[in-house]
Design an enzyme around this catalytic site. Structure first.
Site, PDB file in Angstrom:
ATOM      1  N   LEU A 122       0.881  -1.178   0.000  1.00 30.43           N
ATOM      2  CA  LEU A 122       0.000   0.000   0.000  1.00 30.43           C
ATOM      3  C   LEU A 122       0.911   1.218   0.000  1.00 30.43           C
ATOM      4  CD1 LEU A 122      -2.859   1.279   0.367  1.00 30.43           C
ATOM      5  CD2 LEU A 122      -2.477   1.145   2.821  1.00 30.43           C
ATOM      6  N   ALA A 123       0.720   2.106  -0.952  1.00 28.63           N
ATOM      7  CA  ALA A 123       1.629   3.243  -1.061  1.00 28.63           C
ATOM      8  C   ALA A 123       0.942   4.444  -1.684  1.00 28.63           C
ATOM      9  CB  ALA A 123       2.834   2.841  -1.927  1.00 28.63           C
ATOM     10  N   VAL A 124       1.223   5.617  -1.120  1.00 36.40           N
ATOM     11  CA  VAL A 124       0.687   6.869  -1.660  1.00 36.40           C
ATOM     12  C   VAL A 124       1.846   7.864  -1.752  1.00 36.40           C
ATOM     13  CG1 VAL A 124      -0.876   8.809  -1.198  1.00 36.40           C
ATOM     14  CG2 VAL A 124      -1.619   6.479  -0.697  1.00 36.40           C
ATOM     15  N   GLU A 140       1.667  -6.963   7.251  1.00 35.46           N
ATOM     16  CA  GLU A 140       2.860  -6.638   8.040  1.00 35.46           C
ATOM     17  C   GLU A 140       3.146  -5.160   7.863  1.00 35.46           C
ATOM     18  OE1 GLU A 140       4.445  -8.958   5.350  1.00 35.46           O
ATOM     19  OE2 GLU A 140       3.368 -10.611   6.280  1.00 35.46           O
ATOM     20  N   ASN A 169       6.849   2.611  11.692  1.00 30.74           N
ATOM     21  CA  ASN A 169       5.990   3.317  10.735  1.00 30.74           C
ATOM     22  C   ASN A 169       4.631   3.628  11.391  1.00 30.74           C
ATOM     23  OD1 ASN A 169       4.553   4.295   8.570  1.00 30.74           O
ATOM     24  ND2 ASN A 169       4.958   2.561   7.210  1.00 30.74           N
ATOM     25  N   TYR A 172      -4.140   1.644   9.814  1.00 30.76           N
ATOM     26  CA  TYR A 172      -4.661   0.279   9.967  1.00 30.76           C
ATOM     27  C   TYR A 172      -5.515   0.150  11.232  1.00 30.76           C
ATOM     28  CZ  TYR A 172      -1.218  -0.751   6.357  1.00 30.76           C
ATOM     29  OH  TYR A 172      -0.498  -0.749   5.196  1.00 30.76           O
TER      30      TYR A 172
HETATM   31  C1  LIG Z   1       0.520   4.927   4.977  1.00 25.25           C
HETATM   32  C2  LIG Z   1       0.015   5.640   3.746  1.00 25.25           C
HETATM   33  C3  LIG Z   1      -0.361   4.616   2.678  1.00 25.25           C
HETATM   34  C4  LIG Z   1      -1.232   6.444   4.120  1.00 25.25           C
HETATM   35  O1  LIG Z   1      -1.733   7.062   2.938  1.00 25.25           O
HETATM   36  P1  LIG Z   1      -2.573   8.416   3.015  1.00 25.25           P
HETATM   37  O2  LIG Z   1      -3.140   8.646   1.666  1.00 25.25           O
HETATM   38  O3  LIG Z   1      -1.752   9.483   3.593  1.00 25.25           O
HETATM   39  O4  LIG Z   1      -3.705   7.961   4.027  1.00 25.25           O
HETATM   40  P2  LIG Z   1      -5.000   8.783   4.443  1.00 25.25           P
HETATM   41  O5  LIG Z   1      -4.998  10.136   3.828  1.00 25.25           O
HETATM   42  O6  LIG Z   1      -6.156   7.896   4.147  1.00 25.25           O
HETATM   43  O7  LIG Z   1      -4.851   8.898   5.987  1.00 25.25           O
HETATM   44  C5  LIG Z   1      -3.701   9.497   6.500  1.00 25.25           C
HETATM   45  C6  LIG Z   1      -4.043  10.735   7.276  1.00 25.25           C
HETATM   46  O8  LIG Z   1      -4.762  11.678   6.534  1.00 25.25           O
HETATM   47  C7  LIG Z   1      -5.956  12.058   7.226  1.00 25.25           C
HETATM   48  N1  LIG Z   1      -6.995  12.263   6.236  1.00 25.25           N
HETATM   49  C8  LIG Z   1      -7.721  11.323   5.628  1.00 25.25           C
HETATM   50  N2  LIG Z   1      -8.595  11.899   4.792  1.00 25.25           N
HETATM   51  C9  LIG Z   1      -8.383  13.232   4.862  1.00 25.25           C
HETATM   52  C10 LIG Z   1      -8.945  14.359   4.219  1.00 25.25           C
HETATM   53  N3  LIG Z   1      -9.948  14.243   3.328  1.00 25.25           N
HETATM   54  N4  LIG Z   1      -8.441  15.574   4.510  1.00 25.25           N
HETATM   55  C11 LIG Z   1      -7.457  15.703   5.397  1.00 25.25           C
HETATM   56  N5  LIG Z   1      -6.882  14.676   6.026  1.00 25.25           N
HETATM   57  C12 LIG Z   1      -7.342  13.462   5.783  1.00 25.25           C
HETATM   58  C13 LIG Z   1      -6.249  10.924   8.080  1.00 25.25           C
HETATM   59  O9  LIG Z   1      -6.990  11.293   9.226  1.00 25.25           O
HETATM   60  C14 LIG Z   1      -4.865  10.479   8.463  1.00 25.25           C
HETATM   61  O10 LIG Z   1      -4.404  11.282   9.498  1.00 25.25           O
HETATM   62  P3  LIG Z   1      -3.098  10.944  10.311  1.00 25.25           P
HETATM   63  O11 LIG Z   1      -1.995  11.608   9.570  1.00 25.25           O
HETATM   64  O12 LIG Z   1      -3.335  11.561  11.643  1.00 25.25           O
HETATM   65  O13 LIG Z   1      -2.949   9.456  10.317  1.00 25.25           O
HETATM   66  C15 LIG Z   1       1.043   6.648   3.195  1.00 25.25           C
HETATM   67  O14 LIG Z   1       1.433   7.486   4.240  1.00 25.25           O
HETATM   68  C16 LIG Z   1       2.273   5.991   2.599  1.00 25.25           C
HETATM   69  O15 LIG Z   1       2.274   5.597   1.427  1.00 25.25           O
HETATM   70  N6  LIG Z   1       3.339   5.903   3.394  1.00 25.25           N
HETATM   71  C17 LIG Z   1       4.617   5.351   2.927  1.00 25.25           C
HETATM   72  C18 LIG Z   1       4.483   3.916   2.523  1.00 25.25           C
HETATM   73  C19 LIG Z   1       3.921   3.083   3.638  1.00 25.25           C
HETATM   74  O16 LIG Z   1       4.293   3.243   4.786  1.00 25.25           O
HETATM   75  N7  LIG Z   1       3.010   2.162   3.264  1.00 25.25           N
HETATM   76  C20 LIG Z   1       2.434   1.234   4.206  1.00 25.25           C
HETATM   77  C21 LIG Z   1       3.296   0.031   4.282  1.00 25.25           C
HETATM   78  S1  LIG Z   1       2.671  -1.147   5.421  1.00 25.25           S
END
Ligand SMILES: CC(C)(COP(=O)(O)OP(=O)(O)OC[C@H]1O[C@@H](n2cnc3c(N)ncnc32)[C@H](O)[C@@H]1OP(=O)(O)O)[C@@H](O)C(=O)NCCC(=O)NCCS
Length: 167
Positions: A74-76, A108, A113, A120
């Site tokens: 999962l990656a963004v 996992e 992280n 999760y």
């Molecule tokens: C972990 C990961 C996939 C999360 O992706 P993301 O798109 O940032 O996830 P979300 O936006 O759904 O949620 C993250 C945060 O945004 C917030 N959020 C969600 N929707 C939102 C919105 N519409 N507006 C503002 N914030 C929002 C969430 O509350 C959450 O807050 P937090 O920072 O306190 O946790 C991303 O950070 C990533 O790719 N990290 C590096 C790779 C990684 O660690 N992958 C997982 C391996 S197990």
């Protein structure tokens, strides 16, 4: 995700996972076990991408061999994080795992992280194990699980767990 997405996915992978990035061929190997490379009933993998124009913003992958499903990846992209994309990709994985009849969804995640762990936990996963030195750089992994269905009841001899009831 198609083979055309792999170079961009692989580039993002190296940015996001500097210690343990998948080699590019892992993506091709995974796609070889997903539709349309294999027939639907033989596809153990499913992969998604999030794109804006021709720019890849994120990706997610799932493995399902019943009764279990796994979050493979999962990656963004950093510039697209915090807007709900990660949650959305995780929802897609869960929906597909449920559609296929998985009882549990496992994953996992690195112990160091917290951002991903928070995502999760919020989505209903719980930690079930700690796997030490799981990653190539010696990092520990949390094993997390989300129950998608009640496991079938355990079958045993009648009264075997009620010893003493008539004694
Ligand atoms: C972990 C990961 C996939 C999360 O992706 P993301 O798109 O940032 O996830 P979300 O936006 O759904 O949620 C993250 C945060 O945004 C917030 N959020 C969600 N929707 C939102 C919105 N519409 N507006 C503002 N914030 C929002 C969430 O509350 C959450 O807050 P937090 O920072 O306190 O946790 C991303 O950070 C990533 O790719 N990290 C590096 C790779 C990684 O660690 N992958 C997982 C391996 S197990």
């Amino acid at each position: 995700m198609t083979a055309q997405d792999v170079p961009q996915a692989s580039q993002l992978e190296r940015r996001l996972f500097p210690h343990d990035a998948w080699p590019e061929r892992f993506f091709y190997d995974e796609l070889a076990q997903a539709e349309p490379s294999v027939e639907p009933h033989r596809a153990t993998r499913a992969y998604w991408v999030a794109e804006k124009g021709d720019r890849l913003l994120g990706y997610a992958g799932m493995m399902c061999v019943l009764p279990l499903a796994d979050v493979q990846t999962l990656a963004v992209a950093p510039e697209a994080q915090g807007r709900g994309l990660g949650s959305h990709l995780l929802d897609l994985i869960e929906q597909e795992a449920r559609r296929r009849g998985a009882e549990d969804l496992l994953l996992e995640v690195r112990q160091d992280n917290p951002r991903a762990q928070k995502l999760y936990l919020r989505s209903g996963f719980e930690q079930i194990h700690l796997r030490r030195e799981y990653y190539p750089d010696g990092g520990d992994a949390l094993i997390m699980r989300k129950r998608l269905a009640e496991p079938p009841p355990r079958v045993g001899p009648i009264g075997s767990d009620r010893r003493g009831a008539h004694e």
